[in-house]
Design an enzyme around this catalytic site. Structure first.
Site, mmCIF file in Angstrom:
data_model
loop_
_atom_site.group_PDB
_atom_site.id
_atom_site.type_symbol
_atom_site.label_atom_id
_atom_site.label_comp_id
_atom_site.label_asym_id
_atom_site.label_seq_id
_atom_site.Cartn_x
_atom_site.Cartn_y
_atom_site.Cartn_z
ATOM 1 N N SER A 6 0.795 -1.236 0.000
ATOM 2 C CA SER A 6 0.000 0.000 0.000
ATOM 3 C C SER A 6 0.829 1.290 0.000
ATOM 4 O O SER A 6 0.524 2.201 -0.760
ATOM 5 C CB SER A 6 -0.972 0.009 1.176
ATOM 6 O OG SER A 6 -2.032 -0.867 0.915
ATOM 7 N N THR A 20 -6.416 -3.705 6.624
ATOM 8 C CA THR A 20 -6.245 -5.058 6.113
ATOM 9 C C THR A 20 -6.317 -6.052 7.270
ATOM 10 O O THR A 20 -6.574 -5.668 8.410
ATOM 11 C CB THR A 20 -4.956 -5.136 5.246
ATOM 12 O OG1 THR A 20 -4.870 -6.423 4.678
ATOM 13 C CG2 THR A 20 -3.707 -4.843 6.039
ATOM 14 N N LYS A 33 -10.501 -5.865 9.481
ATOM 15 C CA LYS A 33 -11.595 -5.343 8.651
ATOM 16 C C LYS A 33 -12.943 -5.328 9.372
ATOM 17 O O LYS A 33 -13.782 -4.478 9.108
ATOM 18 C CB LYS A 33 -11.701 -6.139 7.340
ATOM 19 C CG LYS A 33 -10.526 -5.856 6.387
ATOM 20 C CD LYS A 33 -10.688 -6.541 5.052
ATOM 21 C CE LYS A 33 -9.501 -6.224 4.153
ATOM 22 N NZ LYS A 33 -9.668 -6.736 2.789
ATOM 23 N N ALA A 66 -17.694 -18.015 0.139
ATOM 24 C CA ALA A 66 -18.734 -17.152 0.701
ATOM 25 C C ALA A 66 -18.221 -16.459 1.956
ATOM 26 O O ALA A 66 -18.989 -16.111 2.850
ATOM 27 C CB ALA A 66 -19.986 -17.966 1.007
ATOM 28 N N GLY A 92 -15.394 -13.387 3.604
ATOM 29 C CA GLY A 92 -15.283 -11.933 3.502
ATOM 30 C C GLY A 92 -15.018 -11.443 2.081
ATOM 31 O O GLY A 92 -15.624 -10.473 1.631
ATOM 32 N N ALA A 93 -14.143 -12.128 1.379
ATOM 33 C CA ALA A 93 -13.762 -11.684 0.035
ATOM 34 C C ALA A 93 -14.954 -11.780 -0.924
ATOM 35 O O ALA A 93 -15.201 -10.869 -1.716
ATOM 36 C CB ALA A 93 -12.591 -12.515 -0.472
HETATM 37 P P1 ATR Z 1 -11.862 -14.461 3.307
HETATM 38 O O1 ATR Z 1 -12.029 -13.180 4.032
HETATM 39 O O2 ATR Z 1 -10.527 -14.644 2.657
HETATM 40 O O3 ATR Z 1 -12.978 -14.737 2.362
HETATM 41 P P2 ATR Z 1 -13.032 -16.270 5.209
HETATM 42 O O4 ATR Z 1 -14.091 -15.291 5.529
HETATM 43 O O5 ATR Z 1 -12.392 -17.042 6.305
HETATM 44 O O6 ATR Z 1 -11.836 -15.599 4.451
HETATM 45 O O7 ATR Z 1 -13.628 -17.286 4.131
HETATM 46 C C1 ATR Z 1 -12.865 -18.306 3.583
HETATM 47 C C2 ATR Z 1 -13.622 -18.871 2.400
HETATM 48 O O8 ATR Z 1 -12.776 -19.812 1.725
HETATM 49 C C3 ATR Z 1 -14.868 -19.658 2.785
HETATM 50 O O9 ATR Z 1 -15.821 -19.509 1.759
HETATM 51 C C4 ATR Z 1 -14.359 -21.095 2.868
HETATM 52 O O10 ATR Z 1 -15.359 -22.059 2.651
HETATM 53 P P3 ATR Z 1 -16.301 -22.549 3.877
HETATM 54 O O11 ATR Z 1 -17.126 -21.382 4.268
HETATM 55 O O12 ATR Z 1 -17.146 -23.630 3.308
HETATM 56 O O13 ATR Z 1 -15.358 -23.016 4.959
HETATM 57 C C5 ATR Z 1 -13.419 -21.076 1.705
HETATM 58 N N1 ATR Z 1 -12.360 -22.109 1.737
HETATM 59 C C6 ATR Z 1 -11.238 -22.136 2.482
HETATM 60 N N2 ATR Z 1 -10.476 -23.201 2.189
HETATM 61 C C7 ATR Z 1 -11.134 -23.889 1.214
HETATM 62 C C8 ATR Z 1 -10.865 -25.073 0.470
HETATM 63 N N3 ATR Z 1 -9.759 -25.797 0.671
HETATM 64 N N4 ATR Z 1 -11.765 -25.449 -0.469
HETATM 65 C C9 ATR Z 1 -12.891 -24.728 -0.688
HETATM 66 N N5 ATR Z 1 -13.195 -23.601 -0.012
HETATM 67 C C10 ATR Z 1 -12.339 -23.175 0.916
#
Ligand code: ATR
Length: 278
Positions: free
Chosen positions: A18, A66, A70, A132, A134-135
């Site tokens: 950043s 970050t 957040k 599904a 945060g991103a």
């Molecule tokens: P971020 O802010 O990066 O989105 P998060 O809110 O912790 O982090 O969400 C992680 C996302 O990655 C979730 O959608 C998670 O799926 P689940 O909600 O079913 O757990 C997904 N994720 C993480 N590792 C994964 C994997 N190996 N295969 C598929 N989905 C994965």
């Protein structure tokens, strides 16, 4: 007169791009500002908001936020945009008249990178978002606003995808499903990996059948090279593959324009920060 002060806050913060990005923008647009990096304390619980308040008291005008702050930034803000509200997360704050105004530019940055930089219009296309968390939440409204023919959110925990889609309630054709359901859902023009799987070198269980012959595959992670997701896309013949470098620069440009009222150019910087995929 001191320059207007800005900073990014996170923990860890050592690898942040950043300050480089905003320093480049400031120079290019001739804005008198400084932009630093602050490692926010994870403990105690009030450590983050205390650090932000000190920054405001010292004359700070705005901050990027970050991981892992957040949600804490969301909680301490006085005013939030609709997309910040929906994503439940904040990546940019502006300090004005004693108030903290909060935004989330991650999703708009992503959509702008896809439509403007990569020249892949979303209108009328079938779009698949993996994840599904945060991103994905941040990306949903900006994607819906780009008017795809169909928007599908797939997640391991289907309930989480359903809740997200229901909460968005933006109309249009937005549906939630699990990975196994994707086998029978046909081909998509754009597949976006918004899971955190790539951070641990994992592949979300997405069937290869989701990619159309002219599909684009977009990985939100930046600088991780050819992730398992991008590798799969390439193996099945997808030509347009990209990682999140453009999104990183575009979300920064959105924040910069919001703070300073002037929009910086992004192309040269994206080229400079691009790490070859292989
Ligand atoms: P971020 O802010 O990066 O989105 P998060 O809110 O912790 O982090 O969400 C992680 C996302 O990655 C979730 O959608 C998670 O799926 P689940 O909600 O079913 O757990 C997904 N994720 C993480 N590792 C994964 C994997 N190996 N295969 C598929 N989905 C994965």
């Amino acid at each position: 007169m001191m320059s207007d002060r800005y900073a990014v806050i996170g923990n860890p913060i050592g690898h942040t791009k950043s300050p480089l990005i905003h320093g480049f923008f400031a120079q290019e647009t001739g804005q008198d500002m400084s932009y630093g990096a602050i490692e926010g304390p994870v403990e105690p619980a009030s450590g983050f908001s205390d650090t932000v308040k000190s920054f405001i008291e010292a004359g700070g005008r705005g901050m990027n936020v970050t991981a892992p702050f957040k949600l804490a930034a969301f909680a301490m803000s006085d005013e939030r945009s609709e997309r910040a509200e929906l994503s439940g997360a904040v990546n940019a704050m502006k300090f004005e008249d004693g108030r903290i105004i909060a935004e989330n530019f991650d999703g708009v940055g992503l959509v702008r990178d896809i439509e403007v930089n990569l020249q892949r219009p979303i209108a009328g296309k079938r779009v698949l978002i993996l994840g599904a968390g945060g991103a994905a939440r941040g990306a949903l409204l900006p994607f819906a606003a780009a008017r795809p023919a169909e928007l599908v959110v797939a997640n391991r925990h289907v309930d989480k995808a359903r809740a997200l889609v229901e909460q968005a309630a933006v109309g249009g054709s937005i549906t939630a499903c699990g990975y196994a359901d994707l086998e029978s859902m046909g081909r998509f023009d754009l597949v976006v990996n918004a899971t955190s799987a790539s951070l641990t070198g994992q592949l979300p269980p997405v069937p290869a059948s989701v990619f159309s012959a002219s599909a684009s595959a977009y990985e939100l992670a930046y600088g991780k090279g050819l992730t398992p997701f991008l590798r799969l896309a390439r193996e099945v013949g997808v030509q347009g593959i990209a990682d999140g470098v453009g999104m990183l620069v575009e979300q920064a440009a959105e924040a910069f324009a919001w703070w300073r009222g002037v929009r910086p150019q992004t192309r040269a910087l994206i080229d400079r920060l691009t790490v070859p995929l292989d």
